[in-house]
Design an enzyme around this catalytic site. Structure first.
Site, PDB file in Angstrom:
ATOM      1  N   THR A 190       0.842  -1.191   0.000  1.00 14.44           N
ATOM      2  CA  THR A 190       0.000   0.000   0.000  1.00 14.44           C
ATOM      3  C   THR A 190       0.875   1.238   0.000  1.00 14.44           C
ATOM      4  O   THR A 190       1.792   1.353   0.813  1.00 14.44           O
ATOM      5  CB  THR A 190      -0.922   0.024   1.239  1.00 14.44           C
ATOM      6  OG1 THR A 190      -1.622  -1.214   1.328  1.00 14.44           O
ATOM      7  CG2 THR A 190      -1.931   1.153   1.127  1.00 14.44           C
ATOM      8  N   LYS A 198      -5.193   0.204   9.712  1.00 12.37           N
ATOM      9  CA  LYS A 198      -4.146  -0.541   9.009  1.00 12.37           C
ATOM     10  C   LYS A 198      -3.507  -1.503  10.005  1.00 12.37           C
ATOM     11  O   LYS A 198      -2.681  -1.107  10.826  1.00 12.37           O
ATOM     12  CB  LYS A 198      -3.102   0.409   8.422  1.00 12.37           C
ATOM     13  CG  LYS A 198      -2.023  -0.278   7.606  1.00 12.37           C
ATOM     14  CD  LYS A 198      -1.060   0.742   7.013  1.00 12.37           C
ATOM     15  CE  LYS A 198       0.000   0.073   6.138  1.00 12.37           C
ATOM     16  NZ  LYS A 198       0.877  -0.824   6.902  1.00 12.37           N
ATOM     17  N   ARG A 228       1.786 -13.634   1.692  1.00 17.17           N
ATOM     18  CA  ARG A 228       1.768 -12.679   0.581  1.00 17.17           C
ATOM     19  C   ARG A 228       2.922 -12.914  -0.376  1.00 17.17           C
ATOM     20  O   ARG A 228       2.825 -12.656  -1.569  1.00 17.17           O
ATOM     21  CB  ARG A 228       1.824 -11.247   1.113  1.00 17.17           C
ATOM     22  CG  ARG A 228       1.674 -10.198   0.021  1.00 17.17           C
ATOM     23  CD  ARG A 228       1.838  -8.796   0.582  1.00 17.17           C
ATOM     24  NE  ARG A 228       3.216  -8.554   1.008  1.00 17.17           N
ATOM     25  CZ  ARG A 228       3.613  -7.446   1.605  1.00 17.17           C
ATOM     26  NH1 ARG A 228       2.739  -6.515   1.895  1.00 17.17           N
ATOM     27  NH2 ARG A 228       4.883  -7.282   1.948  1.00 17.17           N
ATOM     28  N   LYS A 231       0.005   7.721   7.536  1.00 18.75           N
ATOM     29  CA  LYS A 231       0.758   7.673   8.785  1.00 18.75           C
ATOM     30  C   LYS A 231       1.081   9.102   9.213  1.00 18.75           C
ATOM     31  O   LYS A 231       1.055  10.021   8.392  1.00 18.75           O
ATOM     32  CB  LYS A 231       2.045   6.861   8.615  1.00 18.75           C
ATOM     33  CG  LYS A 231       1.795   5.384   8.353  1.00 18.75           C
ATOM     34  CD  LYS A 231       3.101   4.611   8.350  1.00 18.75           C
ATOM     35  CE  LYS A 231       2.855   3.133   8.222  1.00 18.75           C
ATOM     36  NZ  LYS A 231       4.113   2.350   8.302  1.00 18.75           N
TER      37      LYS A 231
END
Length: 645
Positions: free
Chosen positions: A103, A140, A156, A299
Site C-alpha cells: 500500500t 491498518k 503474501r 501515517k
C-alpha cells in the site's frame, strides 16, 4: 549509523538467503553512515528478511529511513517497485489466487488531498459523477499479510507467489468475529489486550507470535494456548470496522475519522487505509507493479532541522547516472539520527550552492529520510569530474552527470547484473555479494554467468554446497516459467519497466521488438516521442546480449496479443470476465491467460462493465448477488468451459 549485533538465529536466516556475510561485515555495513546503492539494497534485503522472520534487527522507522535513502539515490530501483517479499525461508512457493500488493503511503493531509485529486481526475475521464465517489477508511493492521481462498491460506510472498500456511488454521487459527473462510486478503494478528496480559513476559513483541503460528516447526505451548483462547485470528480486510462516507466528508473531518479508526480494534495498527468504493473507477485506476492507485495508507509524523553539509559524495547507478549524496553533521529527527541524504541531482548541487559548509533545512515526514527543503547558507558546490567507479570523464545530460562508459564501469556492470536476477525473480542466491565476487573475476555479462559450472563457483571461493546450489538456481531460472514481459524488463532498458514491457508485447513478439522504430512505438497508446526514442536506443544497446541470453532457452509465457488475426473469434471475444473462487480445471492464473488468448478482457473485480462472473468453489452468496444486481451474468466453471468449447 546503527550499532547492531546479530544473533546466531539471525545469521542462519541470512545464510539461508544465500548471502555470504560475516558478523563483522554486517556490523560494519549497518554501522556505516555512507552506504553505496548496492550496500543499501543489501541492508534492506537483510532487514526485510529478518523482519518477516519475526526477529528484526532494526526498527520500522530505521527501515523506512533506508527505503527513503534508496528512493533519493535511485527512485526507479527495482527494490522500490516490487512488493517486499514476505516468505518463509526455505519453503516452496505457489502462485497466489490473486495478486497481493503493498500500500502506498502518505504522511500529511496534503498528500491525501493530492491522492483525492488523482481519483477525481480519473473519475472525470470515465464520466463518474463526484457524488458517487465514496471513501472507505479502515485501521491498518500491523500483522502478517496472508490470503485465504477457502481451502488454502497463503503468505503474501512477493505479491505473485506465496507459500502454503494452511497449517495455521489446522492449529486453531480462527477468522475474526467467527467469520467464514475464503474472504481473501487479510492479516494474522493477536489481540493487544491478550498479549499484554499473558505473553509480554515471554515474547518481545506480537510479531514473534505471528511467526510461531505459521512456522513449520512445532508450535510454542503459549502460542497454542493463545490460539485455543481465540486471541490469534486471521482478520480479512473486507470485514474490518470502517468509516465510509463521501470523499468531501472524509476530507473535512479527516482528523476525527483517523482518531476514530485508531481505537476501533484491539490489535496493533500502524495507520489507516483509505480506498475508494466505486468498482468501475477502481478498475479504471488499476495498479502499479507495487501499489493499487485507488488505495493509500496514512501515517503521522513530521520534523525538521537546519543541518551543516560536511561533504558531497558521488555514486554511480546502473544507468550511469551519478547521484550526489550529502554527508551531514549527525542530527536527530523524529527519533532517528540522520547523517546523509541524497540530493536530487548535480544541477541542484551546482545551482543551489550545496557543498561542504552549506546549511540546509531538512524535513523528515512520516519517519522517512528527510528531503532538502531549502538551502539556508550556500557554499562552493562540489562537482566530480570523473566517475567514482571507473574514472571516466563525466558528461552533462539535462540535470544529471552521466558516466558514458557503458561497457567497463564496474558499478554499472554490477548493478545491471543485480537488476537482472532481482527482476527475474525465479532464482535465489545471486545477490549483491555473489555478483560482486563474480564481477571481480571478470564476469561482466549475464550470458557469461549462465555458462558457469559448480567447479567454477568453487574455484572462486564458494563452498561446495553453495556452488552446487548456485548452479542449480541458474538451471531453475531457465526452466521455471516466467512472463516474457518480466524477462525483457530484467535487462533494465530505460523507460521499459514491467508495465511498458507488457504493453509492447501485447502488440509485438519479443524478438520483433528490436526491429521497431520510434515511429512504430509512437503509434501505440502510452508511448510519446521522447520515451519511444529512448526505448529504441536502449533496445539497440542490449540487442547482442539479449539474444545471447534469450537463446539459452528460458521458459517464457507469451503475453496475449490485443489483436491477433491468427486467433479465430471465440464466444468470449471482447467480453469482460472475472474469475472467483477455487478453480478445478487449472489455477486461476492459467484460466485468465487462456481467456485473454481467446480475446476476452480479464478483470480482478466485478463492475457494471463485467459480462461474466465465472465462479469456482466456495464463493460467497453476497458476491454473486452483488454481481447479478449489476446485470452481470454469473456462470459456473463448468458452464464457462462449455461456453468456450
Amino acid at each position: 549509523m546503527i550499532e547492531v549485533n546479530f544473533t546466531n538465529e539471525q545469521l542462519k536466516i541470512i545464510e539461508n538467503l544465500g548471502f555470504d556475510l560475516t558478523q563483522e561485515y554486517l556490523k560494519q555495513l549497518f554501522g556505516s553512515s555512507s552506504l553505496l546503492q548496492d550496500d543499501l539494497v543489501l541492508v534492506l534485503k537483510v532487514s526485510n528478511a529478518l523482519y518477516r522472520a519475526r526477529i528484526p534487527i532494526i526498527t520500522n522507522e530505521q527501515y523506512d529511513l533506508y527505503i527513503s535513502m534508496l528512493k533519493d539515490i535511485n527512485p526507479r530501483h527495482s527494490y522500490l517497485n516490487t512488493v517486499e517479499p514476505e516468505l518463509l525461508i526455505g519453503a516452496k512457493t505457489v502462485e497466489l489466487p490473486q495478486r497481493m500488493l503493498s500500500t502506498d503511503k502518505a504522511y500529511s493531509k496534503e498528500e491525501i488531498n493530492r491522492w483525492i485529486n488523482r481519483v477525481l481526475k480519473a473519475a472525470e475521464e470515465i464520466n463518474v459523477p463526484e457524488e458517487e465517489i465514496y471513501v472507505r477508511v479502515t485501521p491498518k493492521l500491523d500483522g502478517y499479510a496472508a490470503y485465504d481462498d477457502g481451502e488454502t491460506l497463503y503468505t503474501r510472498g512477493d505479491g505473485y507467489r506465496g507459500q502454503d500456511i494452511t497449517r495455521a488454521f489446522n492449529r486453531g487459527l480462527k477468522v475474526a468475529n467467527n467469520g467464514p473462510r475464503g474472504l481473501g486478503a487479510g492479516e494474522i494478528v493477536i489481540k493487544k489486550s491478550y498479549f499484554n496480559k499473558n505473553m509480554r513476559d515471554t515474547f518481545e513483541n506480537s510479531r514473534n507470535i505471528q511467526a510461531a503460528i505459521i512456522a513449520e516447526k512445532n508450535i510454542d505451548e503459549k502460542v497454542q494456548e493463545a490460539l485455543n483462547d481465540g486471541a490469534c485470528v486471521f482478520y480479512p480486510f473486507s470485514t474490518l470496522e470502517n468509516h465510509t462516507s463521501h470523499f468531501t466528508e472524509v476530507l473535512s473531518n479527516f482528523e476525527s475519522i483517523v482518531d476514530e479508526m485508531w481505537s476501533t480494534v484491539d490489535f496493533d495498527i500502524d495507520g489507516v487505509i483509505l480506498e475508494i468504493t466505486h468498482e468501475p473507477l477502481k478498475q479504471y485506476m488499476g495498479a502499479t507493479r507495487k501499489y493499487h492507485r485507488w488505495q493509500i495508507a496514512f501515517k503521522v509524523n513530521e520534523d525538521s532541522a537546519e543541518v551543516e553539509v560536511l561533504d558531497i559524495i558521488p555514486q554511480t547507478s546502473r544507468t550511469g547516472r551519478i547521484s550526489p549524496v550529502a554527508e551531514l553533521v549527525p542530527t536527530k529527527l523524529s527519533g532517528a539520527t540522520i547523517s546523509r541524504v541524497t540530493v536530487h541531482h548535480y544541477n541542484m548541487v551546482k545551482t543551489k550552492g550545496i557543498g561542504p559548509g552549506a546549511i540546509v533545512r531538512l524535513v523528515r515526514s512520516g519517519l522517512v529520510i528527510p528531503k532538502i527543503e531549502e538551502v539556508i547558507k550556500e557554499a562552493e558546490p562540489k562537482l566530480p569530474e570523473s566517475c567514482p567507479s571507473c574514472n571516466s570523464h563525466l558528461l552533462w545530460e539535462a540535470d544529471h552527470l552521466i558516466c558514458p562508459n557503458k561497457t567497463d564501469c564496474p558499478a554499472q556492470t554490477e548493478n545491471t547484473l543485480i537488476h537482472f536476477f532481482k527482476t527475474l525473480g525465479n532464482n535465489d542466491g545471486f545477490g549483491p555479494k555473489v555478483i560482486e565476487k563474480l564481477t571481480a573475476k571478470g564476469y561482466k555479462h549475464i550470458h557469461e554467468i549462465y555458462s558457469l559450472k559448480p567447479i567454477d563457483f568453487a574455484h572462486y571461493g564458494f563452498g561446495e554446497k553453495t556452488s552446487q546450489n548456485l548452479y542449480d538456481q541458474l538451471t531453475a531460472s531457465r526452466e521455471i516459467e516466467i512472463e516474457d514481459w518480466r524477462f525483457l524488463s530484467a535487462f533494465g532498458v530505460s523507460r521499459l519497466g514491467g508495465g511498458n514491457c507488457e504493453r509492447l508485447l501485447q502488440h509485438h513478439s519479443l524478438p520483433d521488438l528490436f526491429e521497431l522504430s520510434a515511429e512504430d512505438l509512437m503509434k501505440l497508446d502510452g508511448f510519446a516521442q521522447i520515451s519511444s526514442e529512448s526505448i529504441v536506443e536502449g533496445l539497440y544497446n542490449i540487442k547482442d546480449e539479449f539474444f545471447k541470453v534469450y537463446e539459452l532457452g528460458f521458459n517464457l509465457s507469451e503475453t496475449p496479443k490485443l489483436q491477433d488475426n491468427k486467433v479465430s473469434i471465440s464466444p468470449i471475444t471482447g467480453s469482460v470476465i472475472v474469475f472467483t473462487g477455487t478453480m478445478r480445471h487449472g489455477s486461476r492464473g492459467d484460466m485468465e491467460k487462456q481467456a485473454k488468448s481467446l480475446g476476452a478482457k480479464v478483470a480482478k473485480s466485478v463492475s457494471g462493465k463485467t459480462d461474466y462472473l465465472v465462479t469456482g468453489d466456495k464463493v460467497g452468496e453476497a458476491k454473486i448477488s452483488s454481481a447479478r444486481e449489476k446485470g452481470v451474468k454469473v456462470i459456473s466453471e463448468n458452464e464457462y468451459i462449455e461456453l468456450i468449447r
